[in-house]
Design an enzyme around this catalytic site. Structure first.
Site, PDB file in Angstrom:
ATOM      1  CE1 TYR A 111      41.552  11.269 -39.932  1.00 22.03           C
ATOM      2  CE2 TYR A 111      41.761  12.957 -38.247  1.00 22.03           C
ATOM      3  CZ  TYR A 111      41.045  11.946 -38.839  1.00 22.03           C
ATOM      4  OH  TYR A 111      39.818  11.599 -38.347  1.00 22.03           O
ATOM      5  CB  SER A 153      34.299  10.474 -37.117  1.00 19.86           C
ATOM      6  OG  SER A 153      33.992   9.840 -35.892  1.00 19.86           O
ATOM      7  CE  LYS A 154      43.296  10.771 -35.330  1.00 21.23           C
ATOM      8  NZ  LYS A 154      44.254  11.882 -35.374  1.00 21.23           N
ATOM      9  NE  ARG A 155      33.830  11.616 -30.221  1.00 21.80           N
ATOM     10  CZ  ARG A 155      32.597  11.817 -29.774  1.00 21.80           C
ATOM     11  NH1 ARG A 155      31.847  12.728 -30.346  1.00 21.80           N
ATOM     12  NH2 ARG A 155      32.110  11.123 -28.774  1.00 21.80           N
TER      13      ARG A 155
END
Length: 597
Positions: A112, A355-357
């Site tokens: 993504y 970040s997605k985290r």
RNA sequence: GGCCCCAUCGUCUAGCGGCCUAGGACGUCACCCUCUCAAGGUGAAGAUCGCGGGUUCGAAUCCCGCUGGGGUCACCA
């Protein structure tokens, strides 16, 4: 700032949310206003110059003017000092002035696209549009291992969603296609350039294996010294190389970075004297993998040159590898583009990049979370760029007209969902009623509250009910929760349980069950005989009951609200009852009454 | 660790040597409006401009050092 904005997102308008699965919406002209905002002296059009350095926004009449003007001149003096010479640098300036600016956004399709990537794309797009230049989209998929199928399409729909459109790109082609690096590789575009470097002695074939490399790296780590690979092959004779190659040993091609000296480059965002790095801190980067695939450093550079990219606006993290790129340009004898390294967007907690985290920042998820592209566009434009000391809400055209690298900050921004949310609310409130309905309908359908497409009856209800929640919405996704009780006879909060009552909520403070029950009975009786079921009549009736029952409006309206909506927080009461209709209102009041028995 | 970049309210930012007793926005708090919640209005708290030295008549603004944060050190981009 209360008048309507007439012009909006010119070239983006037609490319609105045609994201896969993303509902098409009608985008009426929003009335953006916030009475708190000042009349915005900065909105005066005359302050915004035309394209080109001479016509850039020289804002702030008076003493500031000179300072800004000088700064503008100095920034362009930087353009005039790239390593290749005066003739070339003039081309740079001419480039901007003649509207031949060419920039690109070159993501790799590894998953993504996150919001930071969108911001980088946006700044490139803004720069191109501001200067009347060209914005190119190029897919950098030279990493066979990490490329994800479908990621490129996803990424393109994310860009389209915020209204970023490209003039040349993988899907629409262009004079310098193809725009996908794996395709360019297949077309043999990069090989001749590698050969050229090999022939000129700027690159060499390296036969070290990955195993040997990682061993050497591990050892360097253990000895706590930096590992900077300089292949012994860089000094081999042609015969030695040929002999080794004859054995069929795989090789990579590395850039032969000069052992001594320094490399300097200028950066539009940082200004100053530029950034200088000593060659002792560099190593011989790989240009061509043993698979024959070019590495980013080579591929992007060849492509930028072939595509005549004039300005490279990319994220900050590329600063350390820019010297390699400069060296490569020199090796080819090409004029380097102008660099501008954009500040990163940091995580909400400030510890590191987005970040997605740690944050929910996948660009393709914002529409489903109920964000308006205009809000996202506006918010992102302000991450690292600003116009003045108070103007924040701007249309696309306004941002395009005002955007300039001079006002891009070198320091990092931090992801601020609260701010985005606030802006989203502003843009939602600015939607015309029909646009609001169009915007929330997919969410209601998804929640199972409406049929797809909605029936005529449901559409009529929406017309009545959408305005009630309009200014209460900050995310479109909140609509189902707020409207649910209009559409279903169930308990709130998505539960499928039948509408039930919590006596605690039903009984106002300082009242008891008996009084509440009696009041509800009176309400039921009164409303049953109401002549016209209108907002005005309902209000008159219920206010009249306050006197009759000797209750204040707060408690009485409160219990009716809970009886009818099942919750303590809901849209205005009379409008709610009017929309709900006599029958359903009476049955719910009766049910609430029964619950207290 | 080496190299590089960055540094103004909690956050986004304005600031370009005197308009700064540092402005705006988000968030927070209070009050007003009010049938709840929002929206709106008014106001408050919140930044000794990271620290220390210079330069200057004068520095948030220029210079140096320090500290802190971030980035980067791949046959990933």
């Amino acid at each position: 700032m209360s008048q309507a904005h007439k012009t909006r997102h010119s070239d983006a308008a037609s490319a609105r949310p045609d994201v896969a699965g993303c509902p098409a919406r009608k985008w009426d002209t929003p009335r953006l206003h916030r009475s708190k905002a000042r009349p915005a002296r900065a909105m005066v059009a005359g302050r915004v110059g035309g394209p080109g350095p001479g016509g850039r926004a020289l804002r702030g009449d008076g003493p500031a003017l000179r300072g800004r003007w000088w700064q503008a001149v100095c920034r362009h003096a930087i353009l005039a000092r790239p390593p290749v010479g005066d003739q070339e640098s003039c081309n740079h300036r001419r480039g901007i002035m003649s509207g031949s600016v060419r920039v690109r956004f070159a993501p790799s399709p590894t998953g993504y696209l996150h919001i930071g990537g969108v911001r980088t794309a946006l700044f490139n797009w803004l720069f191109a549009r501001h200067h009347g230049g060209t914005f190119i989209l190029r897919i950098e998929d030279t990493d066979e291992k990490r490329s994800v199928t479908g990621a490129a399409d996803d990424l393109m729909s994310s860009l389209r969603w915020v209204g970023i459109t490209w003039d040349e790109g993988p899907d629409i082609g262009g004079p310098h296609g193809p725009y996908v690096q794996s395709e360019r590789h297949a077309a043999g575009i990069y090989r001749p350039f590698v050969e050229r470097l090999l022939a000129s002695g700027h690159a060499y074939k390296s036969f070290v294996s990955e195993d040997e490399l990682s061993q050497a790296r591990a050892q360097a780590d253990a000895e706590r010294r930096p590992f900077r690979y300089r292949g012994p092959e860089r000094d081999w004779t042609a015969e030695q190389v040929a002999a080794r190659e004859a054995t069929g040993a795989p090789y990579t091609v590395r850039l032969k970075v000069p052992l001594e000296g320094r490399t300097r480059f200028h950066d539009l965002v940082r200004g100053g004297d530029g950034i200088e790095i000593d060659h002792t801190n560099l190593y011989d980067i790989v240009l061509l993998k043993s698979s024959g695939m070019p590495v980013y450093h080579l591929a992007h550079l060849v492509d930028d040159h072939l595509m005549q990219v004039t300005h490279v606006l990319r994220s900050d993290e590329w600063v350390p590898s820019t010297p390699y790129h400069v060296l490569l340009y020199q090796a080819f004898g090409w004029r380097p583009p102008v660099f501008a390294h954009l500040p990163p967007i940091l995580r909400q907690d400030g510890r590191g990049k987005l970040s997605k985290r740690f944050d929910d920042v996948a660009a393709n998820r914002f529409w489903e979370r109920g964000y308006l592209p205009d809000a996202m566009f506006n918010y992102l434009a302000l991450q690292g760029w600003s116009y003045d000391d108070h103007t924040e809400i701007m249309t696309r055209d306004e941002v395009v007209a005002r955007f300039g690298i001079e006002r891009v900050q070198p320091s990092p921004a931090r992801w601020n969902p609260d701010k985005l949310l606030d802006m989203n609310g502003i843009y939602i409130r600015a939607l015309a009623p029909a646009a609001l309905i169009a915007a929330i309908t997919p969410f209601l359908v998804h929640a199972g509250l409406l049929e797809d497409p909605p029936t005529a009856e449901q559409q009529a209800l929406l017309l009545l009910v959408a305005p009630l929640i309009h200014e209460r919405l900050k995310e479109l996704g909140e609509a189902p929760g707020l409207l649910e009780f209009f559409m279903r006879e169930v308990a709130p909060h998505g539960s499928d349980a039948p509408l039930t009552y919590d006596p605690q909520q039903l009984i106002p403070r300082k009242l008891d069950a008996a009084t509440t029950a009696a009041a509800l009975a009176a309400v039921g009786a009164r409303l049953a005989t109401l002549d016209t079921w209108s907002v005005a009549a309902l209000e008159e009736a219920l206010r009249g009951l306050c006197a009759t029952l000797d209750l204040k409006p707060g408690p009485l309206f409160g219990m009716v609200r809970v009886a009818v909506t099942g919750r303590t927080v809901a849209p205005p009461l009379f409008e709610t009852l009017a929309a709900l209709g006599r029958e359903r209102t009476l049955s719910r009041v009766a049910a609430a009454h029964a619950a207290l028995a």
